[in-house]
Design a protein around this motif. Structure first.
Motif, PDB file in Angstrom:
ATOM      1  N   PHE A   1      -6.675   3.636  -4.861  1.00 37.20           N
ATOM      2  CA  PHE A   1      -7.688   4.187  -5.746  1.00 37.20           C
ATOM      3  C   PHE A   1      -7.003   5.149  -6.711  1.00 37.20           C
ATOM      4  O   PHE A   1      -6.179   5.961  -6.301  1.00 37.20           O
ATOM      5  N   ARG A   2      -7.353   5.047  -7.976  1.00 37.72           N
ATOM      6  CA  ARG A   2      -6.769   5.930  -8.981  1.00 37.72           C
ATOM      7  C   ARG A   2      -7.829   6.345  -9.986  1.00 37.72           C
ATOM      8  O   ARG A   2      -8.799   5.609 -10.215  1.00 37.72           O
ATOM      9  N   LYS A   3      -7.618   7.489 -10.571  1.00 39.54           N
ATOM     10  CA  LYS A   3      -8.505   7.942 -11.633  1.00 39.54           C
ATOM     11  C   LYS A   3      -8.116   7.277 -12.937  1.00 39.54           C
ATOM     12  O   LYS A   3      -6.939   6.984 -13.175  1.00 39.54           O
ATOM     13  N   GLU A   4      -9.108   7.071 -13.761  1.00 37.90           N
ATOM     14  CA  GLU A   4      -8.870   6.475 -15.074  1.00 37.90           C
ATOM     15  C   GLU A   4      -7.866   7.319 -15.851  1.00 37.90           C
ATOM     16  O   GLU A   4      -7.915   8.556 -15.817  1.00 37.90           O
ATOM     17  N   GLY A   5      -6.939   6.637 -16.533  1.00 41.63           N
ATOM     18  CA  GLY A   5      -5.945   7.342 -17.336  1.00 41.63           C
ATOM     19  C   GLY A   5      -4.641   7.605 -16.615  1.00 41.63           C
ATOM     20  O   GLY A   5      -3.667   8.050 -17.237  1.00 41.63           O
ATOM     21  N   GLN A   6      -4.595   7.364 -15.320  1.00 41.83           N
ATOM     22  CA  GLN A   6      -3.360   7.575 -14.558  1.00 41.83           C
ATOM     23  C   GLN A   6      -2.589   6.274 -14.451  1.00 41.83           C
ATOM     24  O   GLN A   6      -3.174   5.196 -14.287  1.00 41.83           O
ATOM     25  N   ASN A   7      -1.263   6.380 -14.527  1.00 42.07           N
ATOM     26  CA  ASN A   7      -0.417   5.229 -14.218  1.00 42.07           C
ATOM     27  C   ASN A   7      -0.330   5.079 -12.702  1.00 42.07           C
ATOM     28  O   ASN A   7      -0.390   6.072 -11.960  1.00 42.07           O
ATOM     29  N   VAL A   8      -0.166   3.847 -12.247  1.00 43.21           N
ATOM     30  CA  VAL A   8      -0.013   3.614 -10.817  1.00 43.21           C
ATOM     31  C   VAL A   8       0.988   2.481 -10.609  1.00 43.21           C
ATOM     32  O   VAL A   8       1.015   1.527 -11.384  1.00 43.21           O
ATOM     33  N   THR A   9       1.833   2.632  -9.579  1.00 48.09           N
ATOM     34  CA  THR A   9       2.856   1.618  -9.312  1.00 48.09           C
ATOM     35  C   THR A   9       2.576   0.924  -7.994  1.00 48.09           C
ATOM     36  O   THR A   9       2.377   1.568  -6.958  1.00 48.09           O
ATOM     37  N   LEU A  10       2.569  -0.417  -8.056  1.00 41.61           N
ATOM     38  CA  LEU A  10       2.364  -1.242  -6.870  1.00 41.61           C
ATOM     39  C   LEU A  10       3.722  -1.761  -6.413  1.00 41.61           C
ATOM     40  O   LEU A  10       4.528  -2.226  -7.231  1.00 41.61           O
ATOM     41  N   SER A  11       3.929  -1.720  -5.109  1.00 53.48           N
ATOM     42  CA  SER A  11       5.221  -2.103  -4.551  1.00 53.48           C
ATOM     43  C   SER A  11       5.211  -3.552  -4.085  1.00 53.48           C
ATOM     44  O   SER A  11       4.216  -4.045  -3.546  1.00 53.48           O
ATOM     45  N   CYS A  12       6.339  -4.233  -4.288  1.00 55.00           N
ATOM     46  CA  CYS A  12       6.529  -5.582  -3.757  1.00 55.00           C
ATOM     47  C   CYS A  12       7.989  -5.722  -3.328  1.00 55.00           C
ATOM     48  O   CYS A  12       8.896  -5.550  -4.159  1.00 55.00           O
ATOM     49  N   GLU A  13       8.196  -5.998  -2.061  1.00 55.62           N
ATOM     50  CA  GLU A  13       9.539  -6.147  -1.507  1.00 55.62           C
ATOM     51  C   GLU A  13       9.613  -7.464  -0.741  1.00 55.62           C
ATOM     52  O   GLU A  13       8.700  -7.808  -0.004  1.00 55.62           O
ATOM     53  N   GLN A  14      10.736  -8.194  -0.923  1.00 52.32           N
ATOM     54  CA  GLN A  14      10.920  -9.436  -0.168  1.00 52.32           C
ATOM     55  C   GLN A  14      12.303  -9.463   0.471  1.00 52.32           C
ATOM     56  O   GLN A  14      13.271  -8.969  -0.098  1.00 52.32           O
ATOM     57  N   ASN A  15      12.366 -10.043   1.666  1.00 51.74           N
ATOM     58  CA  ASN A  15      13.650 -10.175   2.368  1.00 51.74           C
ATOM     59  C   ASN A  15      13.970 -11.648   2.611  1.00 51.74           C
ATOM     60  O   ASN A  15      14.592 -12.004   3.621  1.00 51.74           O
TER      61      ASN A  15
ATOM     62  N   SER B   1      13.279  -6.259  -4.800  1.00 53.97           N
ATOM     63  CA  SER B   1      12.159  -5.410  -5.190  1.00 53.97           C
ATOM     64  C   SER B   1      11.689  -5.702  -6.612  1.00 53.97           C
ATOM     65  O   SER B   1      12.516  -5.848  -7.526  1.00 53.97           O
ATOM     66  N   PHE B   2      10.365  -5.725  -6.802  1.00 50.57           N
ATOM     67  CA  PHE B   2       9.807  -6.022  -8.129  1.00 50.57           C
ATOM     68  C   PHE B   2       8.521  -5.206  -8.287  1.00 50.57           C
ATOM     69  O   PHE B   2       7.409  -5.741  -8.225  1.00 50.57           O
ATOM     70  N   PRO B   3       8.626  -3.903  -8.520  1.00 47.95           N
ATOM     71  CA  PRO B   3       7.425  -3.074  -8.626  1.00 47.95           C
ATOM     72  C   PRO B   3       6.684  -3.290  -9.938  1.00 47.95           C
ATOM     73  O   PRO B   3       7.301  -3.542 -10.983  1.00 47.95           O
ATOM     74  N   LEU B   4       5.374  -3.172  -9.861  1.00 51.05           N
ATOM     75  CA  LEU B   4       4.499  -3.330 -11.025  1.00 51.05           C
ATOM     76  C   LEU B   4       3.805  -2.007 -11.313  1.00 51.05           C
ATOM     77  O   LEU B   4       3.204  -1.425 -10.418  1.00 51.05           O
ATOM     78  N   THR B   5       3.918  -1.541 -12.547  1.00 51.73           N
ATOM     79  CA  THR B   5       3.205  -0.333 -12.952  1.00 51.73           C
ATOM     80  C   THR B   5       2.018  -0.712 -13.822  1.00 51.73           C
ATOM     81  O   THR B   5       2.173  -1.431 -14.816  1.00 51.73           O
TER      82      THR B   5
END
Lengths: 113, 107
Positions: A12-26, A73-77
């Protein structure tokens, strides 16, 4: 066991904030993908990367940014420029030496309030 | 018109029934995927096929390249089969997804 880990599951984030989602694979997969899923629509491609330090825009890249500093790793902001960020985000990967053969993560549900 | 069309959009069945979900596509492909998405959201790849037929347990997937059509069959359906089933085609270097078929199997 090999696989893809996405975190967190809910965000959950407030409007106007950046947020980063994590994705890791092995899985030692070369390519990694970010998709967005909205109700009643098929998954749409945001960004993808086939090699470290290189990535390409997908069909709906506006308002998003990615990095691929490591193969695993391939994070999405999701930036404040994304007009409608509330959605379900899925990460996937595959080996470029095999035809297709995608592995999907369990997803992150982002809600912006 | 979407490049990948699935039918039906929603499907309800009684436990034990035979289920068929259809997928038609309009682009040239090198492979077609059938995916399963459970309510939690995670996606599992069920099949990847480029010709003929594949079987895994109670699931059978077929593809007709000339007709650009694929079917996913579930024999002896069970409530745990309740999920969204998604068809996706591999075109050059990316997947194109259908909108999914929501299946509910009741005991």
């Amino acid at each position: 066991d090999g696989g893809i880990t996405q975190s967190p599951k809910y965000l959950f984030r407030k409007e106007g904030q950046n947020v980063t989602l994590s994705c890791e694979q092995n899985l030692n997969h070369d390519a990694m993908y970010w998709y967005r899923q909205d109700p009643g629509q098929g998954l749409r491609l945001i960004y993808y990367s086939q090699i470290v330090n290189d990535f390409q825009k997908g069909d709906i890249a506006e308002g998003y940014s990615v990095s691929r500093e490591k193969k695993e790793s391939f994070p999405l902001t999701v930036t404040s420029a994304q007009k409608n960020p509330t959605a379900f985000y899925l990460c996937a990967s595959r080996s470029l030496s095999s035809l297709g053969g995608y592995t999907f993560g369990s997803g992150t549900r982002l809600t912006v309030v | 018109k979407n490049e990948v069309e699935q039918s039906p959009q929603n499907l309800t069945a009684q436990e034990g029934e035979f289920i068929t979900i259809n997928c038609s596509y309009s682009v040239g492909i090198s492979a077609l995927h059938w995916l399963q998405q459970h309510p939690g959201g995670g996606i599992v790849s069920l099949f990847m096929l480029s010709s003929g037929k594949k079987k895994h347990g109670r699931l059978i997937a077929t593809i007709n390249i000339q007709e650009k059509h694929s079917s996913l069959h579930i024999t002896a359906s069970h409530p745990r089969d309740s999920a969204v089933y998604i068809c996706a085609v591999f075109d050059t270097d990316k997947l194109i997804f259908g909108t999914g078929t929501r299946l509910q199997v009741f005991p």
